[in-house]
Write an enzyme that holds these catalytic residues in place. Structure first.
Site, PDB file in Angstrom:
ATOM      1  N   GLU A 167      58.082  26.679  28.183  1.00  6.59           N
ATOM      2  CA  GLU A 167      56.636  26.482  28.293  1.00  6.59           C
ATOM      3  C   GLU A 167      55.855  27.512  27.469  1.00  6.59           C
ATOM      4  O   GLU A 167      54.650  27.643  27.637  1.00  6.59           O
ATOM      5  CB  GLU A 167      56.211  26.523  29.760  1.00  6.59           C
ATOM      6  CG  GLU A 167      56.869  25.397  30.554  1.00  6.59           C
ATOM      7  CD  GLU A 167      56.396  25.304  31.992  1.00  6.59           C
ATOM      8  OE1 GLU A 167      55.998  24.210  32.409  1.00  6.59           O
ATOM      9  OE2 GLU A 167      56.432  26.323  32.690  1.00  6.59           O
TER      10      GLU A 167
ATOM     11  N   TYR B  74      33.831  34.660  44.715  1.00  7.77           N
ATOM     12  CA  TYR B  74      34.988  35.117  43.929  1.00  7.77           C
ATOM     13  C   TYR B  74      35.604  33.991  43.110  1.00  7.77           C
ATOM     14  O   TYR B  74      36.115  34.216  42.006  1.00  7.77           O
ATOM     15  CB  TYR B  74      36.011  35.809  44.838  1.00  7.77           C
ATOM     16  CG  TYR B  74      35.483  37.145  45.263  1.00  7.77           C
ATOM     17  CD1 TYR B  74      35.555  38.237  44.404  1.00  7.77           C
ATOM     18  CD2 TYR B  74      34.816  37.292  46.464  1.00  7.77           C
ATOM     19  CE1 TYR B  74      34.999  39.455  44.754  1.00  7.77           C
ATOM     20  CE2 TYR B  74      34.260  38.512  46.831  1.00  7.77           C
ATOM     21  CZ  TYR B  74      34.354  39.592  45.961  1.00  7.77           C
ATOM     22  OH  TYR B  74      33.799  40.795  46.298  1.00  7.77           O
TER      23      TYR B  74
HETATM   24 ZN   LIG Z   1      55.203  24.575  34.299  1.00  5.93          ZN
END
Ligand SMILES: [Zn+2]
Length: 210
Positions: A73, A119
């Site tokens: 990835e 937040y």
């Molecule tokens: Zn992934």
């Protein structure tokens, strides 16, 4: 932080994410920028048991210089670095609540979360949803590249979040806030909810915009 300190820090934060159930098995990956390239967690590595010395080192073209073979990835990270000059680190997780939100129908692809908390607004900002493509598909890289310039937090449909930060700590903090916001969002499904008003969101952006 020099390269060795950064390697140690990646392993420490990877273990922290793993120990708290934000990463499991070999899911998730972390990268951090170096003056001459990037450090990237290796393919099939477990975030809970990273060996700092074996973390992949890539050159500025994304080619392996040393260490183990990088995550499959890696291209998600490279897209973020290419499109965001200030990016110092990228974290990608398959954390349960964020993945659950990524599978919901009818999500606003330009701004996934309504303004639930201050937040969420300050640390996650406008989270973009990228359509589903199989992991590693070149089309996924192109889809991420298209939104990475405008959004530092991206949610891959039916897959998980990718978050860029100015530093490794900033990227980890932001993806943890994203996961927490996803959990709150799911808890509030079907509940009458008082969201922050557009005026309150504008005020936060004025005070805390980075
Ligand atoms: Zn992934």
């Amino acid at each position: 932080m020099n390269e060795n300190q950064l390697r140690e820090h990646i392993a420490t934060l990877g273990k922290s994410l793993y120990d708290r159930g934000l990463a499991h098995g070999s899911a998730g990956n972390i990268s951090a920028k170096l003056p001459d390239g990037w450090l990237m967690t290796p393919t099939n590595s477990c975030m809970g048991r990273l060996d700092p010395a074996r973390i992949s080192k890539l050159d500025t073209e994304g080619r392996l210089v040393s260490g183990d073979k990088p995550s499959k990835e890696t291209f998600l990270h490279v897209c973020m670095y290419r499109e965001r000059a200030s990016c110092g680190a990228v974290v990608h997780l398959h954390s349960a609540h964020a993945v659950a939100v990524s599978c919901l129908d009818g999500i606003n692809a330009d701004d996934v979360f309504p303004p639930i908390t201050a937040y969420a607004v300050m640390q996650v900002g406008k989270l973009a949803l990228v359509p589903y493509y199989p992991p590693g598909d070149e089309t996924l890289a192109e889809a991420v590249r298209k939104v990475a310039g405008k959004h530092y937090a991206v949610l891959l449909a039916n897959h998980g979040p990718v978050v860029a930060g100015s530093s490794l700590d900033a990227a980890v903090n932001a993806i943890e806030e994203l996961e927490q916001t996803a959990k709150l969002y799911l808890l509030l499904q079907g509940q009458p909810t008082r969201l922050l008003t557009p005026g309150q969101v504008a005020e936060l952006n004025r005070r805390f915009a980075s």
